[in-house]
Design an enzyme around this catalytic site. Structure first.
Site, PDB file in Angstrom:
ATOM      1  N   CYS A  11       3.772  -1.302 -20.135  1.00 47.21           N
ATOM      2  CA  CYS A  11       2.682  -1.300 -21.052  1.00 47.21           C
ATOM      3  C   CYS A  11       1.600  -2.300 -20.862  1.00 47.21           C
ATOM      4  O   CYS A  11       2.056  -3.689 -21.053  1.00 47.21           O
ATOM      5  CB  CYS A  11       3.169  -1.176 -22.452  1.00 47.21           C
ATOM      6  SG  CYS A  11       1.953  -1.527 -23.929  1.00 47.21           S
ATOM      7  N   CYS A  14       0.926  -4.346 -24.312  1.00 46.31           N
ATOM      8  CA  CYS A  14       2.341  -5.150 -24.250  1.00 46.31           C
ATOM      9  C   CYS A  14       2.460  -6.602 -23.457  1.00 46.31           C
ATOM     10  O   CYS A  14       2.753  -7.537 -23.926  1.00 46.31           O
ATOM     11  CB  CYS A  14       3.526  -4.474 -24.119  1.00 46.31           C
ATOM     12  SG  CYS A  14       3.827  -2.807 -25.166  1.00 46.31           S
ATOM     13  N   ASP A 384     -25.292  -5.019  10.394  1.00 49.40           N
ATOM     14  CA  ASP A 384     -25.961  -5.832  11.426  1.00 49.40           C
ATOM     15  C   ASP A 384     -25.751  -4.994  12.610  1.00 49.40           C
ATOM     16  O   ASP A 384     -24.795  -4.232  12.950  1.00 49.40           O
ATOM     17  CB  ASP A 384     -24.836  -7.116  11.446  1.00 49.40           C
ATOM     18  CG  ASP A 384     -25.230  -8.018  12.612  1.00 49.40           C
ATOM     19  OD1 ASP A 384     -26.378  -8.293  12.999  1.00 49.40           O
ATOM     20  OD2 ASP A 384     -24.121  -8.644  13.454  1.00 49.40           O
TER      21      ASP A 384
END
Length: 684
Positions: A11, A14, A384
């Protein structure tokens, strides 16, 4: 600071709470709990037992502690809970005695919900409100008004929901850990004709290691003996093996396919390309995207707001509209469960982690979730030219012989030169199988080329100034003019009286460049632009052959920066270069992308690194990034949409506790499954 692997962390909210609690311990001010990678970073002087106690409250533990001893009580509790609930339903239908079903529903609630009760009650004493607090209040309230069946069902569904959350996050983590297993652990050190197995950390520069068939090359090095094909997929994402022989470089972590190689270590492992890649990928797991930061901030306000709404649902209808207290108290409890922010918090991290993992497998190193999110929003890509859209190596694109000895003389003069133009001429002559003869004398003429005596005759090789009195005729002049008009560099070979032939040399365009530009445009990139310091005529020819939307030639580094600033008015801009001479432009762009097959400068300077020596994987990276962004938007919409629908059911009084938990559970399942689809992306 020391890093520890932890398990049981499922979680995100948590994880934040655990971090706050650990930071309050002595010496824990700088502690970090990393949810995505399931790690904790602690000061080495911290009391590990104190940290272990905090972690255990959330059923999290140090991986070094090993697996929990004894049975998995949480899983057993869920099984008992389901069995008790089914038995209660049966007793309710077959028995007239109400106390037996109530007892069985109570067992179902307690056995599945006790971890939530413990955490929730602890949070209530500290006035901390998270998902466990909401669930605890809701379950206690349901029992208080006699809704035993509802309480049992909610506890079971919440337990299943927690398992699904854990599964989804662990699936994404395992995918990342599989990637990190590319790192070799040991090496066969060759010394005085004998081999010794040593840890890769003990290898030093110039050590010689023996790599057998199927073994991983322990660190970046150079082949000093042997010939084999090497699989570099772990570093570059290229699935096809590459032939290696004496003098050729190899990456640590690549696999020797056949034969035996002796490799001289050129970098200690912690400085190798693979080591840097894995370190950056691990860091990338924990970098928060703007979306994730917003969700985390939103969640901090979201839970208290839900509690206020729940209280209003409980109080307003009975006080102002003569509603039934019991009915609206029940509705308020259901609102608490709807308010669980699990699905919302999970809407981003699984998708981000999966996206970073898929790209890393594909040889695309993205240094953080924010850059992954940014890549999915790019409107303009600036390239480039040299080494990016082209190979960065001179190549004979055309030649015209006016004398039979043209190629023979050119090869004789150039074969000992290391000049880039000379290498192009040598490659062309070897391609034609030209006879190898030695010149009698060679002399360099500054700014013009070379004079040499071959078979007793004086010849000149170089630009137009070198030919001297050997005046070209109309046919030669026409060819030279055409080659120059096409933006090529001219190399002529002449005797003292005539021009023998002309080479047209240019930087070779990568075969895949045109396809890449087209694929990027199909993937939603609105404009592709080439920025180069090369001559505008050369730039125009390359632009025509690659299909870029626009080009600018003759640019100095500071002028490239100005062009990037101008392009930003059209949207989000990415710049692709080699990571060194394009550094100012890379830094100015919204996103800097470097390519260069794992060079140190590329890895260190850009936000994203294409580990291959080509652009082939770039469209795939853009596609994955856009997919991740779409999924996150879908996830946020689903998680909030299902909750809004559930909350609307309170208006007619139809919201029940089990509908509330199913709305949260359904959102969590959908968010997890949709996010994991990123891992199914096929490498192109």
């Amino acid at each position: 600071m020391k890093e520890h692997k932890i398990t049981g962390l499922s979680c995100g909210h948590c994880a934040l709470k655990l971090q706050e609690q650990i930071q309050q311990l002595p010496g824990g001010g700088e502690a970090k709990v990393q949810f995505n990678s399931s790690k904790i970073i602690l000061d080495e002087k911290m009391d590990i037992d104190a940290v272990r106690s905090v972690l255990s409250a959330e059923n999290v533990r140090f991986e070094s502690d090993g697996k929990p001893k004894g049975p998995n009580w949480l899983m057993i509790g869920l099984y008992v809970s389901v069995a008790s609930f089914l038995a209660a339903l049966s007793a309710e239908w077959t028995l007239n005695q109400p106390y037996i079903p109530i007892l069985l529903y109570a067992i179902a609630t307690i056995t599945s919900g006790y971890p939530t009760f413990i955490k929730g009650l602890r949070n209530l004493t500290k006035f901390k409100f998270d998902i466990n607090t909401l669930m605890t209040v809701a379950l206690i309230g349901a029992v208080a008004i006699g809704e035993w069946k509802e309480a049992g069902l909610v506890a079971i569904l919440f337990g299943i929901n927690e398992l699904l959350e854990s599964y989804g996050m662990e699936k994404a983590r395992r995918s990342m850990e599989t990637l990190l297993e590319a790192a070799p652990k040991e090496a066969l050190l060759l010394k005085d004709g004998q081999t010794e197995t040593v840890s890769i950390e003990k290898l030093k520069v110039d050590d010689i290691v023996l790599v057998k068939t199927g073994q991983k090359i322990p660190s970046d090095g150079m082949v000093v003996y042997g010939k084999s094909s090497v699989n570099e997929a772990a570093i570059t994402g290229e699935s096809l093996p590459i032939e290696k022989e004496n003098g050729e470089p190899v990456f640590g972590g690549s696999i020797n396919n056949e034969g035996v190689l002796h490799v001289k270590v050129t970098k200690m492992y912690n400085q190798s390309a693979l080591s840097k890649i894995l370190a950056l990928v691990q860091e990338a797991q924990e970098s928060k995207t703007p979306t994730e930061l917003f969700i985390n901030r939103f969640a901090n306000y979201y839970t208290p707001i839900i509690m206020i709404i729940s209280a209003l649902v409980m109080l307003v209808p009975p006080l102002l509209f003569n509603g039934e207290w019991g009915e609206w108290f029940y509705q308020g409890l259901a609102v608490l469960i709807v308010g669980c922010p699990c699905a919302l918090i999970l809407s981003s991290p699984i998708a981000i982690l999966s996206g970073i993992t898929v790209n890393a497998r594909n040889g695309i190193l993205i240094k953080g979730g924010a850059y992954l999110e940014q890549l999915g929003k790019i409107d303009v890509i600036a390239f480039d030219k040299t080494g990016t859209l082209t190979l960065g190596e001179p190549h004979v694109v055309a030649d015209e012989a006016f004398h039979p000895d043209f190629y023979k003389v050119a090869y004789a003069i150039e074969k000992s030169s290391s000049h880039p133009l000379a290498k192009a001429v040598i490659a062309r002559c070897r391609e034609l199988g030209i006879e190898d003869i030695e010149p009698d004398e060679i002399k360099t003429v500054s700014g013009q080329g070379i004079t040499a005596i071959v078979d007793g005759v004086t010849y000149r090789l170089g630009n137009e100034k070198i030919i001297g009195d050997a005046k070209p005729d109309e046919e030669v002049i026409k060819v030279i003019h055409q080659y120059k008009e096409d933006g090529n560099t001219i190399v002529l070979v002449a005797s003292e009286t005539e021009v023998l032939g002309v080479f047209a040399i240019a930087d070779e365009i990568r075969k895949e460049s045109a396809d890449i530009i087209r694929d990027l445009q199909q993937n939603g990139v609105k404009e592709t632009v080439m920025l180069t310091g090369d001559h505008p005529v050369v730039a125009e020819k390359v632009a025509q052959r690659t299909g870029v939307s626009a080009f600018f030639g003759g640019l100095l580094p500071e002028e490239k920066v100005e062009k990037i600033k101008n392009l930003k008015t059209k949207g989000k801009v990415a710049m692709i270069g080699d990571g060194i001479n394009d550094a100012p432009a890379l830094a100015t762009a919204d996103l800097g992308i470097a390519m260069g097959k794992g060079t140190d400068s590329a890895i260190e300077t850009a936000d994203i690194v294409l580990m291959q020596d080509h652009l082939g994987k770039l469209p795939d990276a853009v596609h994955v990034s856009r997919k991740v962004n779409r999924i996150i938007k879908w996830n946020i919409g689903l998680s909030l949409g299902l909750k809004v629908l559930a909350l609307l059911l309170t208006i007619p009084g139809w919201l029940t506790l089990w509908i509330a938990i199913l709305s949260d559970m359904g959102a969590t399942i959908l968010v997890t499954l949709i996010s994991l689809t990123v891992l199914l992306h096929n490498r192109k």
